[in-house]
Design an enzyme around this catalytic site. Structure first.
Site, PDB file in Angstrom:
ATOM      1  N   SER A  32       0.852  -1.188   0.000  1.00  0.00           N
ATOM      2  CA  SER A  32       0.000   0.000   0.000  1.00  0.00           C
ATOM      3  C   SER A  32       0.890   1.242   0.000  1.00  0.00           C
ATOM      4  O   SER A  32       1.689   1.435  -0.915  1.00  0.00           O
ATOM      5  CB  SER A  32      -0.956  -0.046   1.192  1.00  0.00           C
ATOM      6  N   ASP A  54      -9.726  -3.519  -5.566  1.00  0.00           N
ATOM      7  CA  ASP A  54      -9.112  -2.727  -4.504  1.00  0.00           C
ATOM      8  C   ASP A  54      -9.763  -1.347  -4.417  1.00  0.00           C
ATOM      9  O   ASP A  54      -9.854  -0.630  -5.409  1.00  0.00           O
ATOM     10  CB  ASP A  54      -7.613  -2.569  -4.785  1.00  0.00           C
ATOM     11  N   HIS A  82      -8.132  -4.752  -1.536  1.00  0.00           N
ATOM     12  CA  HIS A  82      -6.892  -4.259  -0.950  1.00  0.00           C
ATOM     13  C   HIS A  82      -6.280  -5.251   0.037  1.00  0.00           C
ATOM     14  O   HIS A  82      -5.064  -5.350   0.136  1.00  0.00           O
ATOM     15  CB  HIS A  82      -7.170  -2.930  -0.247  1.00  0.00           C
TER      16      HIS A  82
END
Length: 686
Positions: free
Chosen positions: A538, A623, A658
């Site tokens: 991330s 995501d 995600h």
């Protein structure tokens, strides 16, 4: 002679992006179209290439998965906790991916009442997540949220715990969390904007009425804020929380009168952060008011909540970060951080005692756990270290006796925590700042420059990666790897200033800190560039992207998981989920100062004609935090630009978001993929 496997080549369709009299050419902007067949074809082609390249060690990867899985106790259950007359617990059963939720009335000897079997609920879904379980005060109903896509967009439902029937009326597009008023028939919940996924509205639902009749209680129209709703631990107040990176605002309402208006606690002031906890006739406030950079604890009477009435309870300290509090009838428990280390402080309300729980090393994590009971002398907390599996502990705050309720079992007969060493070291950044690293490795390692090292970091949002135990990680340690966490600026490991010095126009400190840690590990002969690997996900993937643009020669391989790499394009598009709420973290590129600075480090914009290390990039099609097209475009541009013949692999989970795959074993398969990639680069296959 085997045929060479050719990587996919993304077509080039130049698009000129203009801002501040500056032009950027994006050859792969077309990948932003999730519905386009060309986009899906490219992602599938990259997946096929990934499968082809990794096929040579697929059997080894499968054995890694089985090895990781074998260490996990499959028939496991949580430590029960008691709330409002019931004991709640979670179980896992052998061979099953998902948890099963139970409760027992009054005593643990009573029969189990099944709340949810997520294994049954997940059938027919490639992804499944249950969240936000909230039981009504009379214990007769439970609200819950379900996501079957992985986009963190939950369908909210209510179930009767008397006849086990789910109410037909469900509510879409929520955060999954809700809270009951004390009348057992009024439920407050938060809804997300359909496009940006920002939680921006609080609604009130009455049992027996259609959700279409629900009334809007609060609308947050500032696009940089999100909202949540919950009940105080004292059960007296319903609370609406408005939050942004730098600012908080709360509204309160007596939970006995849910049809009255919420009243503002303290109006938002940009830069004023605070959180509230209710006890007796007062609120306790953790805040940065009065320039309390590391936060302090204040209090005020419940009918005088504006900040001119706030008074100090624990003043600001330059060397101690106040992170959180837990309130009990006779005790106040304070979670602090000193010199990077977790501290748990216990104070009696009457002032007769004030002490800390003792911890004896520098690579541990300690935290207060589930403490929902207000009228108790027992504090539940968790502890683990890089060498010690996690424990759940009940501590009697009166007698100071502790009871270990559960220790994580590592089902590997060869595992002995005394066979591993952990230590904290300090690298020196380019500006002279000392940057801590937490490390773990198996005994017998010698500093000869040939040890494979996996260096991990995150470094954003003030989120601290504490040193922690992982049974999965043993698959690297037992094969000679050293695992290290770089506590770079951008987190809060060394206090709030550590965060402030790694954001906005000082973001590059995050990257240079990581490079300094890498050079330190090499100069101290723990490893060499032929054996050093980097990992981040991330915002940590942004870190990886920036670092390999600046210092690719330091690493043999890197893994960037769901990486945020197209910084400028994303931050200039306020229709993308979560963009507007990020301005206080990265800056608003509509301001040329921030535009220029972000452009100078954005990984996608700074790909160069140079040699790069071996790279594995992962993403999820659904995501919601980092859109899939960022890693996809980055991969395409790297392929077209880099000058080496090293591996460049993109793996897209076409059915997840995600957080990756759902289910404890499916997620392990992704860990095995990453570890196999690293071990292959070290030519380790056993």
């Amino acid at each position: 002679m085997s045929r060479k496997i050719e990587p996919p080549k993304a077509k080039i369709i130049p698009k000129i992006l203009k801002a501040h009299n500056d032009e950027r050419q994006d050859d792969y902007f077309w990948l932003n179209d999730r519905e386009s067949q060309d986009t899906l074809d490219y992602l599938n082609a990259e997946n096929e290439y990934f499968d082809a390249v990794t096929s040579k060690y697929k059997d080894f990867e499968n054995s890694l998965f089985e090895e990781m899985k074998a260490r996990i106790k499959e028939d496991d259950e949580s430590v029960p906790y008691k709330y409002n007359g019931y004991w709640y617990l979670v179980k896992f059963e052998t061979g099953k991916d998902y948890p099963i939720y139970f409760r027992k009335k009054d005593t643990l000897e009573n029969p189990e009442e099944l709340l949810f079997d997520c294994n049954e609920m997940a059938k027919g879904h490639d992804y499944f997540k249950l969240t936000g379980l909230n039981v009504s005060p009379d214990n007769s109903m439970i609200a819950f949220g379900i996501d079957t896509v992985g986009r963190r967009n939950y369908t909210l439902q209510i179930k009767s715990l008397i006849d086990d029937k789910v109410f037909l009326d469900s509510i879409e597009n929520t955060t999954g969390s809700a809270t009951w008023a004390n009348d057992n028939k009024t439920l407050f919940y938060t809804v997300k904007d359909e496009q940006t996924l920002r939680s921006d509205k609080v609604f009130k639902h009455k049992l027996g009425s259609a959700s279409t009749e629900d009334s809007l209680v609060f609308h947050e129209d500032d696009e940089t804020f999100g909202v949540a709703v919950y009940k105080s631990k004292s059960k007296k107040y319903l609370i609406i929380a408005c939050y942004s990176t730098l600012t908080n605002e709360y509204y309160i309402l007596n939970a006995d009168t849910p049809d009255e208006e919420f009243l503002v606690f303290q109006e938002r002031i940009r830069g004023l952060e605070y959180s509230i906890s209710h006890y007796d006739d007062q609120f306790y406030i953790v805040t940065n008011a009065d320039d309390a950079l590391n936060f302090k604890l204040m209090k005020t009477f419940e009918h005088q909540t504006t900040m001119e009435h706030w008074t100090d309870v624990i003043p600001h300290r330059e060397d101690v970060l106040l992170e959180d509090i837990d309130i009990f009838k006779d005790f106040l428990v304070i979670s602090e951080r000193t010199n990077g280390l977790n501290q748990i402080r216990i104070k009696r309300w009457d002032g007769s005692e004030d002490y800390y729980l003792p911890f004896d090393n520098e690579t541990y994590t300690a935290y207060t756990s589930i403490n929902v009971d207000f009228d108790t002398d027992i504090l539940r907390y968790g502890y683990n270290s890089m060498t010690t599996p996690s424990s759940t502990i009940d501590f009697n705050m009166v007698t100071k006796e502790k009871t270990i309720l559960k220790e994580q079992e590592v089902l590997d007969p060869s595992f002995d925590k005394d066979n591993y060493i952990s230590e904290r070291l300090w690298a020196t950044a380019t500006d002279g700042t000392k940057v801590p690293l937490s490390m773990v490795y198996k005994k017998g390692i010698t500093k000869n420059g040939s040890n494979p090292v996996l260096l991990y970091a995150y470094g954003s949002y003030g989120h601290t990666i504490d040193p922690y135990f992982s049974s999965i990680r043993l698959s690297l340690l037992d094969r000679g790897f050293i695992y290290a966490i770089a506590h770079v600026r951008g987190g809060e490991y060394l206090g709030r200033m550590w965060y402030e010095n790694g954001k906005l126009l000082q973001k590059k400190n995050t990257f240079t800190d990581f490079i300094a840690c890498s050079k330190f590990l090499i100069s101290e002969n723990y490893t060499s560039p032929k054996h050093l690997y980097a990992l981040g996900g991330s915002a940590g993937g942004l870190l990886i992207g920036a670092v390999i643009n600046e210092a690719p020669e330091l690493y043999h391989g890197v893994i960037a998981a769901v990486p945020f790499v197209d910084v400028l394009t994303t931050m200039l598009d306020d229709s993308i989920p979560l963009t507007t709420g990020e301005y206080d973290e990265w800056g608003n590129p509509n301001d040329k100062t921030y535009y220029d600075y972000m452009k100078s480090y954005s990984p996608y914009d700074n790909v160069k004609k140079q040699d790069y290390p071996h790279i594995l990039i992962t993403t999820g099609l659904h995501d919601s935090q980092v859109q899939y097209w960022e890693p996809a475009k980055w991969t395409a541009k790297l392929r077209a630009t880099k000058t080496d013949t090293n591996k460049l692999l993109l793996k897209t989970n076409m059915k997840a978001g995600h957080g990756g795959a759902s289910g404890r074993f499916e997620a392990l398969k992704e860990d095995a993929e990453e570890y196999a990639f690293l071990l292959d680069l070290e030519n380790i296959y056993v």
